[in-house]
Design an enzyme around this catalytic site. Structure first.
Site, short mmCIF file in Angstrom:
data_model
loop_
_atom_site.label_atom_id
_atom_site.label_comp_id
_atom_site.label_asym_id
_atom_site.label_seq_id
_atom_site.Cartn_x
_atom_site.Cartn_y
_atom_site.Cartn_z
N ASP A 113 0.82 -1.20 0.00
CA ASP A 113 0.00 0.00 0.00
C ASP A 113 0.86 1.26 0.00
O ASP A 113 2.09 1.21 0.04
CB ASP A 113 -0.93 0.01 1.22
N TYR A 169 4.89 -10.29 6.51
CA TYR A 169 4.93 -8.85 6.75
C TYR A 169 5.35 -8.60 8.20
O TYR A 169 5.09 -9.43 9.09
CB TYR A 169 3.57 -8.20 6.51
#
Length: 534
Positions: A113, A169
Site C-alpha cells: 500500500d 509482513y
C-alpha cells in the site's frame, strides 16, 4: 472486325509469381537470432549480436515513503512505475514493449500500500540480461531508496504472483502504544478531572492532535498529598512549563463543547520523575477502583503525565528518591503473553471483510488464511522501543494487516474486549475497526516453497538467503530509521492513539451476545448493523 494484334494488346497482363517475395521474407531474422548485415560496397559480412530474452525473478527492496504503493497507477508515483522505466533505460525491455508490461510477462509477488516498504519483494518477467551488469545499470536509473539485490533464472512458466506460496509482513509498533495510559484521548482527560487521579493532557499533542512545539522533553512532575490542583505547580522548577500546563488544563475544563463523556477509565498511578537525571518511577495507589480491564498496566511517563491527588492521606506518600527506584511500562512477559494471545485469534481461515475496504462478506476473496502471527521480540531504533509483529499468510487484502494491528492495539489499551476479534471475523457482522498508520508496515519476505521443491534439481532456489546481509543493512539504514524518524517528527502513532476511542469507533463496544450493534455517526444519527449471531 477484330484483328489478332488487337486481341494481343487487350489481353490481361501476366500476374506476378508469388515466388518473387520469398527472398524478402528469408532476409528477416527474429530478435533471438544473430542478424547479418552487409556493408555497402564490400563483400564482408559483419555480424551484430542480438541477445535472447530470459525469464528471471528479480529480488529488490525499497522504502515506500513518497510512493503511492507498489502497483503502477496512472498519474501516481509508484515503485512499479519507476522500476519499469529503469528496466527500459537499462536495456532489459525493448522500445516497442515500453509501458506495456504484459508483453514481457510482468508479475509482482505482493502489492504494498501507500507508504509501505519492502525488504524481500520479488518481480518476474522476460528481459534482456546481457551484456553483464544489469543490476548496475538498473541502479543508475533508480532512486537510492530502491535497490536491486540480484536476479535468478526461472522456468518459462514462472509467475511471481501465482508461484508465491506465502508472504511475511512485519509491523513495528512502539511499545508506548500498548500502554493503556499513554496518549489518551480528550474524553479520558476530561473525565478524569476532579477524580482521585487526574490525567494532564499529553504535552506532545494538542487537543485536536496537533503537536505542541518545544514541549517534548519537559515532562517532570511530582505528586504530593494534601494539595490542590493549583498548588501542584507551585514547587516545580520550570515556571514556564507550569503556566503552559495550567493553561492547557484550564482549556480542557473550560471547553465550550459542554460534553464530557465517560470514557474508559484510567489506571490510577502516581508517577514521579527526576528532571535532572531523567529517571522515572511509579507507585500504584491502593484503594482506588478502576474499570480498566487490565488494572495492573503501568503508564509511560515519556508519553503522558499522570498526577495523583490525595486528600488527607499521608501514608502512601514517598520521597522522590524512593520513587525513582521503580520502573515504567515495559513490554514484559505479562504484556507479551497477552498481546500474543490477542494476535492468535487471527490464525486460521477467516472472513476478513471487516478488515479491508470495498470487499463484501459474500466475496470469496474475503476469505484469507493466516499461518502465524506473533510479537515476541523488540527492537530499539533512535531511542524508541518497538515491538516487532510478524504475520505470515498466503495473501493479504488492502489495509488488512493495518486493521488487524489496529484492533489488537485497541484491545491492549482496554478500548475493546478480546471477543471483538471473534465478532469482527463473522461473515454476517459489519463493524468499523481502526486502521493503524502505514509507516510501521513493511513486506519482509516472499516464499516459493512449492516451486523450489519441484525445480530444485534444475534451477536456483528462490529465497533471500543470498541477500541477507544486504537486506539487513538496507532495512536498518532506510526502513527502520524512517519509521523512527517519522515517529519523532510527526508522532504518527501517537496522534493515531488520540483517535482510538469510542467516540470515533463506537463499534469497539460491540457486545458478545447482543443481537444488534448500534453506532452513531458524526451527525448524531443512530445506525444499526444487524448481527445475526447464534
Amino acid at each position: 472486325m477484330e484483328t489478332p494484334d488487337s486481341k494481343t494488346t487487350t489481353s490481361p497482363p501476366r500476374q506476378q509469381e508469388p515466388d518473387l517475395k520469398r527472398p524478402k521474407m528469408s532476409t528477416t531474422t527474429s530478435e533471438d537470432e544473430d542478424a547479418a548485415t552487409t556493408t555497402p560496397g564490400d563483400d564482408t559480412t559483419i555480424k551484430k549480436q542480438r541477445y535472447k530474452r530470459r525469464k528471471i525473478a528479480i529480488f529488490l527492496t525499497y522504502c515506500g515513503v513518497g510512493y503511492q504503493g507498489m502497483q503502477k497507477n496512472p498519474g501516481a508515483k509508484t515503485i512499479e512505475g519507476d522500476l519499469e522505466e529503469a528496466l527500459f533505460h537499462a536495456g532489459a525491455v525493448p522500445e516497442h514493449d515500453r509501458g506495456i508490461p504484459k508483453r514481457y510477462d510482468w508479475a509482482r509477488s505482493a502489492r504494498t500500500d501507500k507508504g509501505v516498504s519492502a525488504v524481500g519483494q520479488v518481480v518476474s518477467g522476460r528481459f534482456y540480461i546481457d551484456p553483464p551488469g544489469l543490476v548496475e545499470r538498473l541502479h543508475s536509473n533508480l532512486s537510492p531508496q530502491i535497490r536491486i539485490f540480484g536476479y535468478k533464472r526461472v522456468t518459462g512458466s514462472f509467475n511471481a504472483k501465482k508461484f508465491c506460496d506465502r508472504r511475511r509482513y512485519v509491523y513495528l509498533i512502539p511499545v508506548f502504544a500498548l500502554n493503556p495510559c499513554s496518549h489518551r484521548d480528550r474524553e479520558s482527560v476530561l473525565a478524569s478531572l476532579g477524580s482521585g487521579s487526574e490525567l494532564v493532557k499529553c504535552l506532545q499533542c494538542s487537543e485536536r492532535g496537533r503537536k505542541v512545539v518545544g514541549a517534548v522533553g519537559k515532562r517532570s512532575f511530582e505528586s504530593k498529598s494534601d494539595v490542590s490542583p493549583t498548588e501542584i505547580w507551585s514547587n516545580d522548577k520550570d515556571t514556564t512549563l507550569k503556566s503552559e500546563i495550567k493553561e492547557e488544563v484550564s482549556g480542557l475544563m473550560d471547553n465550550g463543547d459542554g460534553d464530557i463523556r465517560n470514557s474508559e477509565s484510567v489506571n490510577e498511578t502516581k508517577v514521579f520523575q527526576n528532571e535532572d537525571s531523567g529517571k522515572k518511577s511509579e507507585t500504584t495507589e491502593s484503594g482506588i477502583s478502576s474499570n480498566s480491564e487490565d488494572a495492573n498496566a503501568n503508564p509511560e511517563i515519556k508519553d503522558e503525565i499522570m498526577v495523583s491527588i490525595e486528600n488527607g492521606d499521608d501514608k502512601n506518600t514517598k520521597s522522590e528518591e524512593e520513587a525513582i527506584k521503580g520502573s515504567g511500562f515495559c513490554y514484559g512477559e505479562k504484556e507479551k503473553e497477552r498481546f500474543n494471545r490477542i494476535l492468535n485469534y487471527y490464525l486460521g481461515s477467516h472472513n476478513f471483510h471487516n478488515f479491508t475496504t470495498r470487499t463484501k462478506a459474500e466475496d470469496p476473496s474475503a476469505q484469507r488464511y493466516i499461518i502465524s502471527f506473533d510479537a515476541k521480540t523488540t527492537v530499539t531504533v533512535e531511542g524508541i522501543e518497538f515491538v516487532k509483529c510478524e504475520v505470515v499468510g498466503q495473501s493479504f487484502m488492502l489495509h488488512q494487516i493495518r486493521k488487524m494491528i489496529g484492533v489488537a492495539v485497541a484491545i491492549m489499551r482496554n478500548c475493546a474486549s478480546e471477543s471483538l476479534i471473534q465478532t469482527a471475523l463473522q461473515k454476517n457482522v459489519n463493524i468499523n475497526v481502526p486502521t493503524a498508520p502505514e509507516v510501521g508496515l513493511y513486506l519482509d519476505e516472499c516464499f516459493f516453497t512449492s516451486y523450489n521443491q519441484k525445480w530444485k534439481d534444475s534451477h536456483e532456489e528462490l529465497s533471500m538467503k543470498d541477500y541477507e546481509e544486504e537486506a539487513e543493512e538496507f532495512k536498518m539504514k532506510h526502513i527502520y530509521s524512517h519509521i523512527a524518524t517519522t515517529e519523532h517528527k510527526e508522532g504518527s502513532v501517537a496522534l493515531w492513539l488520540h483517535s482510538l476511542n469510542h467516540r470515533n469507533y463506537p463499534d469497539l463496544r460491540a457486545c458478545d451476545n447482543g443481537d444488534n450493534i448500534t453506532s452513531e455517526d458524526n451527525n448524531g444519527r443512530e445506525s444499526t448493523m444487524v448481527e445475526n449471531m447464534t
